[in-house]
Design an enzyme around this catalytic site. Structure first.
Site, PDB file in Angstrom:
ATOM      1  N   ASN A 225      49.014 -22.324  32.499  1.00 27.87           N
ATOM      2  CA  ASN A 225      48.806 -22.511  33.942  1.00 27.87           C
ATOM      3  C   ASN A 225      47.338 -22.815  34.196  1.00 27.87           C
ATOM      4  O   ASN A 225      46.536 -22.818  33.263  1.00 27.87           O
ATOM      5  CB  ASN A 225      49.305 -21.293  34.734  1.00 27.87           C
ATOM      6  CG  ASN A 225      48.554 -20.028  34.365  1.00 27.87           C
ATOM      7  OD1 ASN A 225      47.345 -19.936  34.560  1.00 27.87           O
ATOM      8  ND2 ASN A 225      49.270 -19.055  33.792  1.00 27.87           N
ATOM      9  N   ASP A 294      55.397 -15.732  33.816  1.00 28.75           N
ATOM     10  CA  ASP A 294      56.589 -14.937  34.130  1.00 28.75           C
ATOM     11  C   ASP A 294      57.694 -15.204  33.117  1.00 28.75           C
ATOM     12  O   ASP A 294      58.588 -14.387  32.928  1.00 28.75           O
ATOM     13  CB  ASP A 294      57.107 -15.282  35.531  1.00 28.75           C
ATOM     14  CG  ASP A 294      56.147 -14.805  36.606  1.00 28.75           C
ATOM     15  OD1 ASP A 294      55.480 -13.779  36.374  1.00 28.75           O
ATOM     16  OD2 ASP A 294      56.040 -15.469  37.661  1.00 28.75           O
ATOM     17  N   LYS A 304      57.236 -28.362  14.700  1.00 30.02           N
ATOM     18  CA  LYS A 304      57.095 -29.210  15.889  1.00 30.02           C
ATOM     19  C   LYS A 304      58.455 -29.802  16.260  1.00 30.02           C
ATOM     20  O   LYS A 304      59.158 -30.348  15.400  1.00 30.02           O
ATOM     21  CB  LYS A 304      56.092 -30.331  15.588  1.00 30.02           C
ATOM     22  CG  LYS A 304      55.794 -31.166  16.799  1.00 30.02           C
ATOM     23  CD  LYS A 304      54.807 -32.262  16.484  1.00 30.02           C
ATOM     24  CE  LYS A 304      54.781 -33.247  17.634  1.00 30.02           C
ATOM     25  NZ  LYS A 304      54.357 -34.551  17.267  1.00 30.02           N
ATOM     26  N   PHE A 343      47.182  -9.168  41.846  1.00 31.61           N
ATOM     27  CA  PHE A 343      46.935 -10.399  42.605  1.00 31.61           C
ATOM     28  C   PHE A 343      48.274 -11.049  42.908  1.00 31.61           C
ATOM     29  O   PHE A 343      49.182 -11.013  42.071  1.00 31.61           O
ATOM     30  CB  PHE A 343      46.076 -11.373  41.789  1.00 31.61           C
ATOM     31  CG  PHE A 343      44.602 -11.153  41.956  1.00 31.61           C
ATOM     32  CD1 PHE A 343      44.008 -10.006  41.450  1.00 31.61           C
ATOM     33  CD2 PHE A 343      43.809 -12.087  42.608  1.00 31.61           C
ATOM     34  CE1 PHE A 343      42.649  -9.781  41.598  1.00 31.61           C
ATOM     35  CE2 PHE A 343      42.448 -11.877  42.766  1.00 31.61           C
ATOM     36  CZ  PHE A 343      41.868 -10.732  42.262  1.00 31.61           C
ATOM     37  N   LYS A 357      55.426  -7.484  47.152  1.00 31.75           N
ATOM     38  CA  LYS A 357      55.098  -7.308  45.730  1.00 31.75           C
ATOM     39  C   LYS A 357      54.347  -5.985  45.514  1.00 31.75           C
ATOM     40  O   LYS A 357      54.588  -5.274  44.542  1.00 31.75           O
ATOM     41  CB  LYS A 357      54.234  -8.495  45.285  1.00 31.75           C
ATOM     42  CG  LYS A 357      53.932  -8.549  43.812  1.00 31.75           C
ATOM     43  CD  LYS A 357      53.228  -9.862  43.452  1.00 31.75           C
ATOM     44  CE  LYS A 357      52.728  -9.854  42.037  1.00 31.75           C
ATOM     45  NZ  LYS A 357      52.015 -11.077  41.678  1.00 31.75           N
ATOM     46  N   LYS A 361      56.002  -3.080  43.145  1.00 29.23           N
ATOM     47  CA  LYS A 361      55.382  -2.738  41.865  1.00 29.23           C
ATOM     48  C   LYS A 361      54.607  -1.423  41.900  1.00 29.23           C
ATOM     49  O   LYS A 361      54.044  -1.012  40.887  1.00 29.23           O
ATOM     50  CB  LYS A 361      54.444  -3.870  41.427  1.00 29.23           C
ATOM     51  CG  LYS A 361      55.205  -5.178  41.233  1.00 29.23           C
ATOM     52  CD  LYS A 361      54.393  -6.182  40.480  1.00 29.23           C
ATOM     53  CE  LYS A 361      55.199  -7.447  40.277  1.00 29.23           C
ATOM     54  NZ  LYS A 361      54.608  -8.341  39.312  1.00 29.23           N
TER      55      LYS A 361
END
Ligand SMILES: Cc1cc2nc3c(=O)[nH]c(=O)nc-3n(C[C@H](O)[C@H](O)[C@H](O)COP(=O)(O)O)c2cc1C
Length: 426
Positions: A225, A294, A304, A343, A357, A361
């Site tokens: 990401n 996630d 590969k 975050f 969230k 959590k």
């Protein structure tokens, strides 16, 4: 901040060069002050080149004052030293945030303890109101001598800090206590000494995660990401500036991490999970700023994957939810529960999603981050966030990630303060 680095006449004087560099890596400016004896061990030119400032080797050689004065105020830097009537060691004494002496000889320890001011360094010690930190280094018998021990006690009682000498091979050929502490240890102690005295993070253990994770598809491809690690790095640096002992768990990033007490490099969400669960034991605060995947390929190929006609289907499975796991573990922990900060990087319904969230959590704080903005979130130097707690919500407007980190840690400190006050109220 400006630090005066006193260097005295011991064999460990060469290590002061590394101390100087370490302080600079933490963003501090250094002015080196050398005794006459120190200059016989290391050339002042070395410090001059590294600090990019004149090195003070005598109280009879003016020079640096003009530059220091210009930095401290808006006065013209061109004004000659003597026409201002400033006295060099007094001007520097006022301008420094810390006097660090490394190595510190038995001789200088004795002079400091007894108020003898017969050169620049010893006069500076008496003139400054900045904290003083000494890294003694000498032969073991010298260190153990009653005179030196008494002087050390006098200085300790006066609030002077010490970086304990270590045991090992001494330059005199002896093996014993008296060896100058290693430069990273001296730098860490200096950074802690500079922490704001009233910071509740001082001495606390803070674990910060930063950067992305990479989930391998095969040996050459991965799912990643856009996280650069900047926000987590800024949090780690700020926590350390406030005197915390910081463990930084960093995913793969191009940026160099800031100095931390421990840096654990990880690649995947699974590695991040293991590092955080291990590091969270004994932590007072855990801040998960990393963008942890996630999902991860269920069955990464060992070779590969070859191109084929038509689409390729990749099956992904959930990665462990690190924060939720830490949240669930809280009531079972004997060592007390760390403050958990997460975050929430969202592109829509940012605040409601972040609130949900946080509750799901079991977090103390969640930092809601609208990553759809060009000037916030991933891979930019600025951020705009909302810090959401149980009963409060703080909007942190657009600013550098360093300042956003400071705002987040202010909230963490408020929570620590509230926790400390809670039993008293009960
Ligand atoms: C080779 C050599 C190594 C020395 N190493 C040390 C030392 O590690 N610690 C110390 O206290 N004195 C040491 N000394 C003695 C100091 O240099 C001496 O006490 C000197 O006066 C210190 O001056 P200063 O404290 O103004 O720098 C050493 C002397 C020599 C010649």
């Amino acid at each position: 901040m400006l630090i005066a680095l006193g260097v005295t006449g011991g064999i460990g004087a060469y290590k002061a060069v590394e101390v100087c560099r370490g302080l600079q890596k933490h963003g501090h400016d250094v002015v080196a002050v050398m005794t006459r004896s120190a200059a016989r061990f290391v050339g002042p030119v070395t410090f001059e080149a590294i600090t990019r400032r004149p090195v003070i080797t005598s109280q009879w050689k003016p020079g640096i004052n003009t530059r220091l004065r210009a930095e401290r105020s808006d006065e013209a830097s061109t004004e000659p030293w003597r026409s201002r009537g400033d006295i060099e060691h007094i001007a520097i004494a006022d301008g420094i945030a810390l006097l660090l002496v490394a190595p510190c000889t038995a001789n200088v320890i004795g002079k400091f303890a007894n108020g003898i001011a017969d050169d620049f360094l010893t006069s500076l010690y008496l003139a400054t109101r900045a904290p003083v930190l000494l890294a003694p280094a000498m032969n073991s018998n010298m260190l153990a001598h009653e005179a030196v021990q008494r002087n050390l006690q006098v200085l300790a009682a006066r609030g002077v800090g010490f970086v304990e000498p270590g045991e090992g091979y001494l330059a005199c050929g002896w093996i014993g206590k008296g060896r100058l502490a290693e430069p990273p240890e001296i730098v860490s102690a200096a950074v802690r000494a500079l922490a704001p005295a009233d910071s509740l993070l001082r001495g606390r253990r803070v674990l910060v995660t930063a950067g992305p994770t990479y989930e391998d598809i095969d040996p050459v491809r991965y799912i990643g990401n856009r996280s650069s690690g900047r926000m987590g790095f800024a949090l780690a640096a700020e926590a350390r500036r406030r005197g915390a002992r910081v463990t930084l768990v960093a995913g793969p990033t191009r940026l160099a991490p800031p100095a931390a007490d421990e840096i654990v490099r990880v690649r995947s969400a699974a590695e991040m999970h293991a590092a955080v669960l291990g590091g969270a034991e004994g932590a007072d605060v855990v801040i998960m700023a990393a963008a942890v995947a996630d999902y991860t390929p269920a069955d990464p190929a060992s070779h590969k994957v070859s191109k084929q006609d038509g689409p390729l289907t990749l099956t992904l499975e959930r990665t462990p939810d690190i924060l939720a796991e830490l949240g669930r573990a809280r009531p079972r922990r004997a060592s007390g529960s760390p403050i958990l900060v997460g975050f929430a990087a969202e592109t829509a319904d940012v605040i409601p999603r972040a609130r949900e969230k946080r509750t799901r959590k079991g977090l103390d704080l969640i930092v809601a981050n609208d990553v759809s903005r060009a000037d916030a979130g991933f891979d930019v130097g600025t951020n705009v966030v909302t810090v959401i707690g149980d009963e409060r919500q703080r909007e942190v407007p657009l600013q550098s990630k360093e300042r956003v980190a400071a705002a987040i840690l202010d909230e963490v400190e408020d929570l620590l303060r509230a926790r400390a006050a809670a039993p008293a109220r009960a």
